[in-house]
Design a protein around this motif. Structure first.
Motif, mmCIF file in Angstrom:
data_model
loop_
_atom_site.group_PDB
_atom_site.id
_atom_site.type_symbol
_atom_site.label_atom_id
_atom_site.label_comp_id
_atom_site.label_asym_id
_atom_site.label_seq_id
_atom_site.Cartn_x
_atom_site.Cartn_y
_atom_site.Cartn_z
ATOM 1 N N ALA A 324 3.559 11.848 2.797
ATOM 2 C CA ALA A 324 4.591 10.907 2.353
ATOM 3 C C ALA A 324 4.489 9.586 3.113
ATOM 4 O O ALA A 324 4.620 8.504 2.532
ATOM 5 C CB ALA A 324 5.975 11.521 2.538
ATOM 6 N N ALA A 325 4.233 9.671 4.426
ATOM 7 C CA ALA A 325 4.139 8.453 5.240
ATOM 8 C C ALA A 325 2.943 7.598 4.852
ATOM 9 O O ALA A 325 2.964 6.376 5.015
ATOM 10 C CB ALA A 325 4.060 8.819 6.718
ATOM 11 N N SER A 326 1.903 8.230 4.331
ATOM 12 C CA SER A 326 0.714 7.478 3.923
ATOM 13 C C SER A 326 0.805 7.004 2.477
ATOM 14 O O SER A 326 -0.159 6.467 1.936
ATOM 15 C CB SER A 326 -0.540 8.346 4.091
ATOM 16 O OG SER A 326 -0.491 9.470 3.227
ATOM 17 N N ASN A 327 1.972 7.200 1.864
ATOM 18 C CA ASN A 327 2.146 6.836 0.458
ATOM 19 C C ASN A 327 3.572 6.328 0.250
ATOM 20 O O ASN A 327 4.356 6.923 -0.485
ATOM 21 C CB ASN A 327 1.892 8.063 -0.422
ATOM 22 C CG ASN A 327 1.224 7.703 -1.735
ATOM 23 O OD1 ASN A 327 0.613 6.650 -1.870
ATOM 24 N ND2 ASN A 327 1.343 8.583 -2.714
ATOM 25 N N ILE A 328 3.911 5.226 0.905
ATOM 26 C CA ILE A 328 5.255 4.659 0.816
ATOM 27 C C ILE A 328 5.240 3.516 -0.193
ATOM 28 O O ILE A 328 4.384 2.634 -0.142
ATOM 29 C CB ILE A 328 5.738 4.161 2.194
ATOM 30 C CG1 ILE A 328 5.819 5.334 3.173
ATOM 31 C CG2 ILE A 328 7.093 3.476 2.082
ATOM 32 C CD1 ILE A 328 6.185 4.931 4.587
ATOM 33 N N LEU A 329 6.187 3.545 -1.105
ATOM 34 C CA LEU A 329 6.262 2.542 -2.169
ATOM 35 C C LEU A 329 7.571 1.776 -2.047
ATOM 36 O O LEU A 329 8.643 2.376 -1.939
ATOM 37 C CB LEU A 329 6.196 3.231 -3.536
ATOM 38 C CG LEU A 329 6.256 2.328 -4.768
ATOM 39 C CD1 LEU A 329 4.995 1.474 -4.866
ATOM 40 C CD2 LEU A 329 6.422 3.158 -6.036
ATOM 41 N N VAL A 330 7.496 0.450 -2.053
ATOM 42 C CA VAL A 330 8.681 -0.405 -1.960
ATOM 43 C C VAL A 330 8.908 -1.080 -3.309
ATOM 44 O O VAL A 330 8.025 -1.783 -3.814
ATOM 45 C CB VAL A 330 8.522 -1.471 -0.858
ATOM 46 C CG1 VAL A 330 9.743 -2.386 -0.818
ATOM 47 C CG2 VAL A 330 8.324 -0.805 0.501
ATOM 48 N N VAL A 331 10.079 -0.849 -3.891
ATOM 49 C CA VAL A 331 10.440 -1.473 -5.163
ATOM 50 C C VAL A 331 11.846 -2.052 -5.032
ATOM 51 O O VAL A 331 12.545 -1.818 -4.054
ATOM 52 C CB VAL A 331 10.393 -0.458 -6.330
ATOM 53 C CG1 VAL A 331 9.000 0.110 -6.510
ATOM 54 C CG2 VAL A 331 11.398 0.677 -6.112
ATOM 55 N N ILE A 375 2.182 1.414 3.449
ATOM 56 C CA ILE A 375 3.271 0.951 2.586
ATOM 57 C C ILE A 375 2.673 0.082 1.490
ATOM 58 O O ILE A 375 1.867 -0.805 1.762
ATOM 59 C CB ILE A 375 4.327 0.161 3.388
ATOM 60 C CG1 ILE A 375 4.791 0.976 4.602
ATOM 61 C CG2 ILE A 375 5.516 -0.190 2.507
ATOM 62 C CD1 ILE A 375 5.787 0.248 5.491
ATOM 63 N N ARG A 376 3.080 0.338 0.247
ATOM 64 C CA ARG A 376 2.471 -0.334 -0.896
ATOM 65 C C ARG A 376 3.523 -1.030 -1.759
ATOM 66 O O ARG A 376 4.700 -0.678 -1.740
ATOM 67 C CB ARG A 376 1.726 0.673 -1.785
ATOM 68 C CG ARG A 376 0.807 1.642 -1.068
ATOM 69 C CD ARG A 376 0.312 2.692 -2.050
ATOM 70 N NE ARG A 376 -0.387 3.783 -1.408
ATOM 71 C CZ ARG A 376 -1.690 3.823 -1.197
ATOM 72 N NH1 ARG A 376 -2.434 2.811 -1.586
ATOM 73 N NH2 ARG A 376 -2.255 4.863 -0.616
ATOM 74 N N ASP A 377 3.035 -1.981 -2.536
ATOM 75 C CA ASP A 377 3.800 -2.548 -3.639
ATOM 76 C C ASP A 377 3.449 -1.776 -4.904
ATOM 77 O O ASP A 377 2.383 -1.155 -4.984
ATOM 78 C CB ASP A 377 3.436 -4.022 -3.846
ATOM 79 C CG ASP A 377 4.139 -4.936 -2.851
ATOM 80 O OD1 ASP A 377 5.258 -4.591 -2.432
ATOM 81 O OD2 ASP A 377 3.571 -5.984 -2.499
ATOM 82 N N PRO A 378 4.322 -1.822 -5.925
ATOM 83 C CA PRO A 378 3.960 -1.171 -7.194
ATOM 84 C C PRO A 378 2.830 -1.908 -7.893
ATOM 85 O O PRO A 378 2.460 -3.024 -7.506
ATOM 86 C CB PRO A 378 5.263 -1.252 -8.002
ATOM 87 C CG PRO A 378 5.974 -2.439 -7.447
ATOM 88 C CD PRO A 378 5.645 -2.451 -5.982
ATOM 89 N N VAL A 379 2.288 -1.295 -8.911
ATOM 90 C CA VAL A 379 1.260 -1.942 -9.719
ATOM 91 C C VAL A 379 1.795 -3.271 -10.253
ATOM 92 O O VAL A 379 2.940 -3.360 -10.688
ATOM 93 C CB VAL A 379 0.861 -1.021 -10.892
ATOM 94 C CG1 VAL A 379 0.052 -1.792 -11.923
ATOM 95 C CG2 VAL A 379 0.061 0.154 -10.373
#
Length: 417
Positions: A324-331, A375-379
């Protein structure tokens, strides 16, 4: 040959509705972004009766004068409504269903059927999972091409939905389709992991409210401070401080720095020009802006987003924490508004969580997870549209189950009893 789910025939009769705090959005399943928007009902209308009376005109404006304008709708539309809450007051859901199935459902179509025939609620924090990019370093077009594929089974992500009113955080897990035991009765095979759902009140509006407390009683033209004026002040001061090097884009150390500034001489003021005041320039101290940023990036404050993120991660099953920590999405629109002010939300969350792990004993066990945090942004990089895009993808990828649909035939008779 595999078909692209975003060209599925489901898009012809399924609409995606996002009923946000400030704005309503609508588009068809399969669209990468909404086709039309409309203002949300005012906060004063958000009692059940007030919301119900304001909702039908707002949705009529959004759909009939917006999305469906110039077309001859055949009726029987399916509406997937993004729901920011989990287990919130069901009366507001009921108001939405009533407005769509009775208020708009009574609008005749060219085929004599009700305009909206069924409604399904999809939590935005779950929908956002479907907008998760599969890999970093891709172009926007490559990400859009990739997100249209069938969603990967076994994916777990920590979703941060940073809205205007609050910030919601949860670990979301996709446990497979029919081959993995999903029988279609649930809304989607993706779901929030029990115990991980967190809500903190530090949405973007809280930043503006905090800033407004420091401002004079009235604006330069004698009126009360509007939201746009307050946002303009926040944006101008933040961008100026980042440009001149006074503030790091990640807001790292802003908590300590602001605490030190309280004991020093007042800061140098910055000129701010507001269109609403006839472009009159007036000085504003940066301290209120720093205070607002310190509030949202203080990982030791239980009301802050970084604290909610760490609390969510701590509540996640041990075997899923690192994933989960390696796949954080901020929207969310709040995160997008901060980016508009020059704040690097992703770097800010990373710095704040690292600080929370190193300084607080409660989260010390998460050190390894935080060190591997991604931490990533959405597509498409449009944070405010992350949940909307996810719902569009989920609908066309046949991820919306049958059990969550409320039909006009099943709803209205119960309401008449």
């Amino acid at each position: 040959m595999a078909t692209d789910p975003l060209s599925s025939s489901i898009s012809t009769n399924t609409v995606i509705l996002e009923l946000g705090h400030k704005i309503f959005r609508a588009g068809y399943a399969g669209d990468f972004r909404p086709r039309c928007t409309a203002p949300a009902p005012p906060i004063s209308a958000r009692t059940f009766s007030g919301y119900l009376s304001a909702l039908t005109p707002a949705l009529s404006n959004l759909l009939l004068q917006g999305l469906l304008a110039g077309t001859a709708p055949g009726g029987g539309l399916r509406a997937i409504v993004l729901d920011r809450g989990l287990g919130e007051d069901p009366r507001f859901r009921r108001a939405v269903v009533w407005a769509l199935l009775d208020g708009l459902g009574g609008v005749p179509s060219d085929r004599g059927r009700a305009l909206v025939g069924s409604v399904c609620f999809l939590p935005s924090i779950v929908a956002a999972l479907y907008s998760m990019p599969r890999a970093s370093g891709r172009t926007k077009q490559e990400e859009e091409d990739d997100v249209s594929r069938k969603f990967t089974t076994g994916t777990v992500a920590l979703v941060v939905d940073w809205g205007a009113a609050d910030v919601r955080v949860a670990c979301v897990y996709h446990d497979g389709g029919e081959d993995y035991g999903w029988d279609g009765r649930d809304v989607t095979p993706a779901h929030v992991i029990d115990g991980t759902y967190q809500v903190c009140p530090m949405g973007f509006e809280s930043i503006l409210r905090n800033l407004r407390q420091y401002l004079p009683a009235s604006s330069p033209n004698g009126d009360t401070w509007s939201r746009s004026d307050t946002f303009e002040i926040f944006q101008t001061i933040t961008r100026t401080m980042i440009t001149n090097g006074t503030l790091h884009p990640s807001c790292k150390d802003v908590v300590d720095n602001f605490a030190e500034k309280k004991e020093e001489e007042p800061s140098t003021s910055y000129p701010v020009t507001l269109p609403s005041s006839g472009h009159l320039s007036f000085p504003v101290l940066p301290d209120p802006v720093l205070d607002s940023l310190a509030l949202i990036f203080d990982a030791n404050d239980p009301d802050s987003p970084p604290y909610a993120l760490l609390e969510c991660l701590l509540s996640c099953p041990i075997d899923m924490r690192k994933r989960a920590a390696s796949n954080i999405l901020v929207v969310g629109g709040g995160a997008e508004a901060l980016r508009g002010a020059g704040v690097d939300v992703i770097a800010g969350l990373r710095c704040a969580t690292e600080r929370g792990v190193s300084e607080g004993r409660k989260f010390a066990r998460l050190k390894v997870c935080v060190e591997g945090m991604v931490i990533r942004d959405p597509v498409g990089k449009e944070r405010e549209l992350g949940a909307w895009l996810g719902a569009s993808v989920a609908a066309c990828a046949e991820e919306i189950g049958t059990g969550g649909w409320i039909t006009r035939a099943s709803f209205l008779p119960r309401e008449e009893d």
